[in-house]
Design an enzyme around this catalytic site. Structure first.
Site, PDB file in Angstrom:
ATOM      1  N   TYR A  46       7.912 -28.632  -4.479  1.00 15.45           N
ATOM      2  CA  TYR A  46       8.517 -27.310  -4.743  1.00 15.45           C
ATOM      3  C   TYR A  46       7.654 -26.539  -5.733  1.00 15.45           C
ATOM      4  CZ  TYR A  46      13.009 -26.283  -2.642  1.00 15.45           C
ATOM      5  OH  TYR A  46      13.985 -25.902  -1.778  1.00 15.45           O
ATOM      6  N   GLU A  48       8.241 -22.844  -6.658  1.00 13.47           N
ATOM      7  CA  GLU A  48       8.698 -21.457  -6.796  1.00 13.47           C
ATOM      8  C   GLU A  48       7.933 -20.739  -7.909  1.00 13.47           C
ATOM      9  OE1 GLU A  48      12.044 -23.413  -6.345  1.00 13.47           O
ATOM     10  OE2 GLU A  48      13.275 -21.812  -5.429  1.00 13.47           O
ATOM     11  N   ASP A 193      -0.501  -3.776  10.281  1.00 10.60           N
ATOM     12  CA  ASP A 193      -0.040  -5.102  10.698  1.00 10.60           C
ATOM     13  C   ASP A 193      -1.102  -5.609  11.668  1.00 10.60           C
ATOM     14  OD1 ASP A 193       0.999  -7.245  12.042  1.00 10.60           O
ATOM     15  OD2 ASP A 193       2.992  -6.384  12.327  1.00 10.60           O
ATOM     16  N   THR A 220      -0.189 -12.477  10.395  1.00  8.36           N
ATOM     17  CA  THR A 220       0.123 -13.891  10.569  1.00  8.36           C
ATOM     18  C   THR A 220      -1.207 -14.640  10.461  1.00  8.36           C
ATOM     19  OG1 THR A 220       0.005 -13.554  12.950  1.00  8.36           O
ATOM     20  CG2 THR A 220       2.198 -13.646  11.968  1.00  8.36           C
ATOM     21  N   LYS A 223      -2.864 -16.655  14.817  1.00 10.81           N
ATOM     22  CA  LYS A 223      -3.300 -16.074  16.102  1.00 10.81           C
ATOM     23  C   LYS A 223      -4.829 -16.170  16.165  1.00 10.81           C
ATOM     24  CE  LYS A 223       0.819 -13.195  16.669  1.00 10.81           C
ATOM     25  NZ  LYS A 223       1.567 -13.026  15.424  1.00 10.81           N
ATOM     26  N   ARG A 229       0.979 -21.790  11.458  1.00  7.75           N
ATOM     27  CA  ARG A 229       1.976 -20.734  11.622  1.00  7.75           C
ATOM     28  C   ARG A 229       2.406 -20.273  10.228  1.00  7.75           C
ATOM     29  NH1 ARG A 229       2.559 -20.914  16.810  1.00  7.75           N
ATOM     30  NH2 ARG A 229       3.803 -19.033  16.739  1.00  7.75           N
TER      31      ARG A 229
HETATM   32  N1  DSN Z   1       5.394 -13.181  18.933  1.00  9.43           N
HETATM   33  C1  DSN Z   1       4.159 -12.564  18.511  1.00  9.43           C
HETATM   34  C2  DSN Z   1       3.300 -12.208  19.671  1.00  9.43           C
HETATM   35  O1  DSN Z   1       3.284 -12.974  20.618  1.00  9.43           O
HETATM   36  O2  DSN Z   1       2.638 -11.191  19.655  1.00  9.43           O
HETATM   37  C3  DSN Z   1       4.384 -11.438  17.621  1.00  9.43           C
HETATM   38  O3  DSN Z   1       5.299 -11.782  16.665  1.00  9.43           O
END
Ligand code: DSN
Length: 423
Positions: A46, A48, A193, A220, A223, A229
């Protein structure tokens, strides 16, 4: 592993990934080092708070780890600050909205069917309940160019406090300079984003919104960036003590965001995921990663041309990034759900997707979305894209011919298994 039920499912999923080709543009195959960090003892801790300012003891290693991830993210994306704690992309976007806005304030984001994400104001989401979203969209469906004049007019009329550049299904580059000019005229904070394209920006093959005056970037990490993730928030401004309140001024965005992530929205950060983010950020700063990004784009171009040659109607007639959206309803006379199911049967995984102003509903939309980040990690090159397009075309035009579908599935499996997962 003692738990045979889970072990069997892990083995089955590994086999599924090994014997198929992953074309969902938001997925990837991480390195063994990323998996090792994710499965490390940092999962037990933990933490925080932030490095040097924690609410629990025993932080000698977590402080160094989180600082390493922060420093790598800042260097890679040319940010003044990085918050590496968001558990995922949706809460990262929420955090920025809450850091800067009051309920009822206006955000300008991309029309959802034109490529915007759910967190860019889909009715029913928490952010859409709290904030007022206004929309920009594509002017020319053949080229994908956005309607920047309409955007300017709407921004001057509605005075958004955030203008959000970003998408989850748009195959072209955004003109960040035009976004910046509009934000300057209406006094908005500029947020990008870049969840889908973070790896491509890190790899130096797509533009970095910070070079055009953006204030905040969310992303994120799983990707094109090819990490665990999770998510990050990068910002420009003055970094100060996140335990102390600061005035709502644009230069204080780094601290406003830190305070909104913790304690505003989240509790303890997932330190094993932060370890894996640090690994992925290290990998993304190498020459090898740059070459990987060049290959993603080359593969996407080759695949889009091979598909169009076979009669696939691609939204905007091609791609500048890693993804494509195809209108299968107008190309083949059936919807994206049907296409997704047929292609699943032959081992090509992609997702149904709405097309701009889709006349069909989201669960049976006109399109499919596909991309090249994962197959490029597997080692596929431009020369293989013709084969992928041919399998897709054959399967879709003969979708009721079980014998042919089974034959293609076998070909895909044999082919895929000759490109191992990262080890
Ligand atoms: N679910 C993602 C995507 O496939 O683009 C976006 O959050």
């Amino acid at each position: 592993m003692k738990d045979r039920d889970v072990a069997d499912l892990i083995a089955a999923e590994e086999q599924r990934q090994r014997s198929g080709l992953e074309l969902i543009p938001s997925e990837n195959y991480v390195s063994r080092d990323v998996l090792t960090a994710l499965g490390s003892v940092f999962t037990n801790k933990y933490s925080e708070g932030y490095p040097g300012k924690r609410y629990y003891g025993g932080q000698i290693n977590t402080d160094k780890l989180e600082q390493l991830a922060i420093d790598r993210a800042k260097a890679l994306f040319k940010a003044d600050h990085a918050n590496v704690q968001p558990h995922s992309g949706a809460p990262a976007n929420e955090a920025v909205y809450h850091a800067w806005l009051e309920p009822g304030d206006t955000i300008m984001g991309m029309e959802l069917s034109h490529g915007g994400h759910l967190t860019h104001g889909r009715p029913g989401t928490v952010s859409a309940k709290l904030f007022n979203f206004v929309r920009y969209g594509i002017k020319d469906i053949e080229t994908g160019e956005l309607d920047y004049e309409a955007m300017h007019d709407l921004a001057m009329k509605t005075k958004p406090r955030i203008i959000l550049a970003g998408f989850s299904s748009y195959p072209r580059e955004l003109d960040y300079a035009k976004f910046a000019a509009i934000a300057k005229d209406c006094g908005a904070v500029l947020m990008a984003d870049m969840a889908h394209i973070a790896g491509l920006i890190a790899g130096g093959v797509l533009n970095n919104p910070f070079d055009y005056g953006f204030n905040v970037i969310t992303t994120t990490t799983h990707k094109t960036l090819r990490g665990p993730r999770g998510a990050m928030i990068l910002s420009k401004g003055i970094v100060s003590n996140p335990l102390k309140e600061v005035e709502k001024k644009v230069e204080n965005l780094p601290t406003l965001i830190d305070r909104t992530v913790f304690p505003g929205l989240q509790g303890g950060p997932h330190m094993n995921t932060i370890a894996a983010k640090a690994v992925a950020l290290g990998e993304a700063s190498t020459d090898e990663f740059h070459d990987y990004c060049v290959q993603i784009l080359n593969n996407a171009k080759a695949l889009s041309e091979a598909l169009m040659k076979r009669g696939f109607k691609l939204i905007t007639n091609g791609t500048d990034n890693h993804m494509m959206v195809a209108d299968v309803q107008s190309s083949f006379g059936f919807d994206g759900q049907v296409a997704e199911t047929v292609l699943d049967k032959i081992g090509l995984t992609l997702n149904k997707n709405v097309i701009p102003d889709d006349p069909l509903p989201p669960y049976r939309p006109s399109g499919i979305r596909l991309g090249t980040p994962a197959i490029t990690t597997r080692g596929l090159k431009e020369d293989h894209m013709n084969q992928v397009a041919q399998w897709m075309h054959q399967a879709l035009i003969s979708k009721d011919d079980d014998k042919l579908i089974n034959r293609i599935a076998k070909e895909v499996k044999d082919f895929a298994e000759s490109f191992p997962l990262p080890s």
